[in-house]
Scaffold this active site. Sequence first.
Site, mmCIF file in Angstrom:
data_model
loop_
_atom_site.group_PDB
_atom_site.id
_atom_site.type_symbol
_atom_site.label_atom_id
_atom_site.label_comp_id
_atom_site.label_asym_id
_atom_site.label_seq_id
_atom_site.Cartn_x
_atom_site.Cartn_y
_atom_site.Cartn_z
ATOM 1 N N GLY A 175 -0.835 3.414 -4.327
ATOM 2 C CA GLY A 175 -0.399 2.360 -3.421
ATOM 3 C C GLY A 175 0.398 1.279 -4.120
ATOM 4 N N ASN A 207 0.816 -1.223 0.000
ATOM 5 C CA ASN A 207 0.000 0.000 0.000
ATOM 6 C C ASN A 207 0.850 1.274 0.000
ATOM 7 O OD1 ASN A 207 0.932 0.047 2.691
ATOM 8 N ND2 ASN A 207 -0.989 0.926 3.448
ATOM 9 N N TYR A 208 2.163 1.168 -0.261
ATOM 10 C CA TYR A 208 3.033 2.351 -0.257
ATOM 11 C C TYR A 208 2.972 3.058 -1.599
ATOM 12 C CZ TYR A 208 5.563 0.930 4.036
ATOM 13 O OH TYR A 208 5.913 0.596 5.321
ATOM 14 N N ALA A 209 2.950 4.377 -1.662
ATOM 15 C CA ALA A 209 2.442 5.250 -0.618
ATOM 16 C C ALA A 209 1.094 5.746 -1.122
ATOM 17 C CB ALA A 209 3.404 6.423 -0.401
#
Length: 311
Positions: A59, A51-53
């Site tokens: 994500g 889920n970054y960022a």
Amino acid sequence: MKKILLPNGLSVTEAALGAMNFGTTVSKEESYRALDLYMDMGGNFIDTSNNYAHWAGTGDESETLLGEWLRDRGCRHRVVLATKVGFDRHGKGAGLKREQIEYWIDESLRKLGTDYIDLYYAHTDDPSTPMEETLEAFDRLVKKGKVRALGASNFDTWRLAEANITAQNKGYTPYTVMQQRMTYLNPKWGFAPKYVFNESVNRERMRFLCHKDMPLVAYSCLCKGAYEDISRLPEEYETGDRARKVLEMAAQKGVTPSAIVVAWLTSLCRLEGYPRIIPFFSARAEHLAENLKGLDIALSDDELKAMNATK
């Protein structure tokens, strides 16, 4: 950088590189520079998430960029790759249900361009899902060869202990690494973090991990650059004597305050009641080399004790 053989069999360098903002607020060019420098300095432990960022994009950016870099450099065999599942993406998808774990591991493998993850974290606890369901799903990934080892991030200590007792009783793969917030500055008493489980490490957690011979990967350990620029300090931390102590030692050693924090974290395991701690941070190339100088600083036991005693 020296390598550490973890109890789960993974051989990792003393500091991990976080890829949280790679591909979003950090450009592809800057991300490649940091990754290349980290590897050139001997690093091999790279951390991302599914889920970054998402707060700055979709994500998918971090895993996708890392996959491109691994392909372009042909270095997958040299990297211990960690990613995570469990937190939300734009307010959706949080949880550790069987179907979520099975879906997101395949998405992560696809984006990263690999057929296995070295260290797969439960990104945060999910009390709404039966513990056995989560552990069985993770165990199946290990048995299929999609994952080599499991970690737990943002778990209460008692929940981690309960999970590993359940894993032992059921013959499932246990969690063997904890990732949690930790830095030198003390958190403010009573401060409530945004997410209920991502509290800063306390001494009880340290003793637990030491007793279980479980390493801690310390995130947010450099406070977003606040040791060099106090205006960047997150609101949950105190400053006071500890901030002054870091500045004083940095001046004595001729390094940055962040390097002193890295040295403190990696040296604590020499003292009674502390596990092996692996600092985990993201940095642009121009700051990365300075931060990593902390790995070459030899803090004495007396210096460590003095730092710990400072309020």
